[in-house]
Design an enzyme around this catalytic site. Sequence first.
Site, PDB file in Angstrom:
ATOM      1  N   HIS A 283       0.900  -1.287  -0.004  1.00  0.00           N
ATOM      2  CA  HIS A 283      -0.016  -0.030  -0.061  1.00  0.00           C
ATOM      3  C   HIS A 283       0.792   1.210   0.084  1.00  0.00           C
ATOM      4  CE1 HIS A 283      -3.923  -1.925   0.658  1.00  0.00           C
ATOM      5  NE2 HIS A 283      -3.132  -2.835   0.977  1.00  0.00           N
TER       6      HIS A 283
ATOM      7  N   ASP B  64       3.143   9.404  -0.699  1.00  0.00           N
ATOM      8  CA  ASP B  64       1.901   8.491  -0.222  1.00  0.00           C
ATOM      9  C   ASP B  64       1.930   7.383  -1.241  1.00  0.00           C
ATOM     10  OD1 ASP B  64      -0.248   7.955   1.311  1.00  0.00           O
ATOM     11  OD2 ASP B  64      -1.178  10.175   1.651  1.00  0.00           O
TER      12      ASP B  64
END
Length: 472
Positions: free
Chosen positions: A157, A365
């Site tokens: 992720h 991110d």
Amino acid sequence: MSRLVVISNRLADPRKSAAGGLAVALGDALARTGGLWFGWSGTVTPDGTPGEGALQTHQAGNVTLATVDLCQADHAAYYQGYANSVLWPVLHYRLDLADFSANYSEGYRRVNQMFARKLLPLLREDDVIWVHDYHLIPLAAELRALGCRQRIGFFLHVPVPPPLILAALPQHEWLMRSFFAYDLVGLQSEADVVHFTRYMVNEAHAQELDGQRLRAFNATVRVAAFPIGIDVQEFQRLGRAPDAVQTCEALRAEYSRRQLLLGIDRLDYSKGIPHRVRAFRQLLERYPENEHSATLVMIASPSRDDVHAYADLRQELEGLCGAINGDYGDLDWMPLRYIHRTVARKRVPGLCRAARVGLVTPLRDGMNLVAKEYVVAQEPEDPGVLVLSRFAGAAEQLKEALLVNPYDTQGMADAIQTALRMPLSERQWRHERLMERIRRHDVHWWRNSFLQALRDEAAPPATAPAGAVAAT
Ligand SMILES: O=P(O)(O)OC[C@H]1O[C@H](O[C@H]2O[C@H](CO)[C@@H](O)[C@H](O)[C@H]2O)[C@H](O)[C@@H](O)[C@@H]1O
Ligand SMILES: O=c1ccn([C@@H]2O[C@H](COP(=O)(O)OP(=O)(O)O)[C@@H](O)[C@H]2O)c(=O)[nH]1
């Protein structure tokens, strides 16, 4: 149809709402298909033997939740230590914040071995196993060492940095080699795939078999980008529910004479929150017409409080927010509302809808689901504008956002000003295009395309790839 087994460090009851993108996305994905969700219970037992934890199972709708407690020592070394003080900073390009203490890697391996031991008896022969995130990279190798032959996929992720940053990890050879125990590795973006492949070729001497397959250590792994999405319909439904409607109306009433800007993040140094506050200050300085009008609401959800870098960030932020309100605030206006609390998920769409500008400006991110949620929450007839860091995984898809470099304070202030002044027709045009992209690659696309790719891979060999579980 084979059963889906999902393994992640963080679990959530799929019928309840949760903060943190991974739990939200997996809850949405599993609620559809049902299956088994295995991971840490979230409980830290004050005493207990390292590498041992009680297993509990309970049923949540069509999903069986199987969780294991962690003792204090395992939590400190595996979660706070190796996962969040070593892998998290390194994978977010922050070698300066990494703490390479030796006992962390031992604890990390010990917990992965324990998870493999606890999970194995729960598995069925035709299960499809999907492991998530940096906490659990060596899990497949540990399962294979115990004889597990099922198909195993892995999804990361968080970002993959360039090879020489990865190579700074003292255990990088062991860690990266353990990816070859998976059949499929999914990453968030094409940039991550490029970095991962370059590492494997340059450092692990892997051979590129075709556009997506790598061969090394007597094993083959397929690597591809599967950018995670949100459940658009579910989020829209949430947006129409009373909690979201009330939240939006209350904010609109309170700020009827103001322009609202919004940031929602976990309080994490990867999210670029201080950089955002500096840019907001610069906005007020460079464009004084925003005084008594532009108001930034910043929700910073508490996260990983016991890790030093997070406590330091909190202090820095409190100083910055206090200064901006002290310097610019007036009796009838405070420029910044900083809230160090988690906002219930059911209120998130309402908050987003009330804001003219959504500020999603991480330094790095993996994806950032708030960016997608902000767009989906908007009213198409009068949508707000998303200001998005080019360093969020979401930027590869959301090209019609105003893309910014969060390190460039002045550039970011200018982009916020552009967003605040953007004419309706341009806002509508951008919003429509962004919605198309978010709809096309939603959470169902993400789950289905990953699982289809995993099912398409040939059944793994009867034995573990030679040396896949090499000692640290
Ligand atoms: O479990 P925590 O330590 O409390 O942290 C919450 C989660 O943070 C990270 O989320 C990532 O996954 C999102 C969904 O793919 C993605 O949009 C975001 O960019 C990532 O930062 C972490 O990777 C999860 O494991 C944590 O549960
Ligand atoms: O106070 C908060 C903060 C965040 N979130 C949710 O948590 C998720 C955060 O996911 P994202 O991918 O943006 O970042 P992560 O925290 O996983 O790094 C999103 O669904 C947010 O709506 C929430 O419900 N309340």
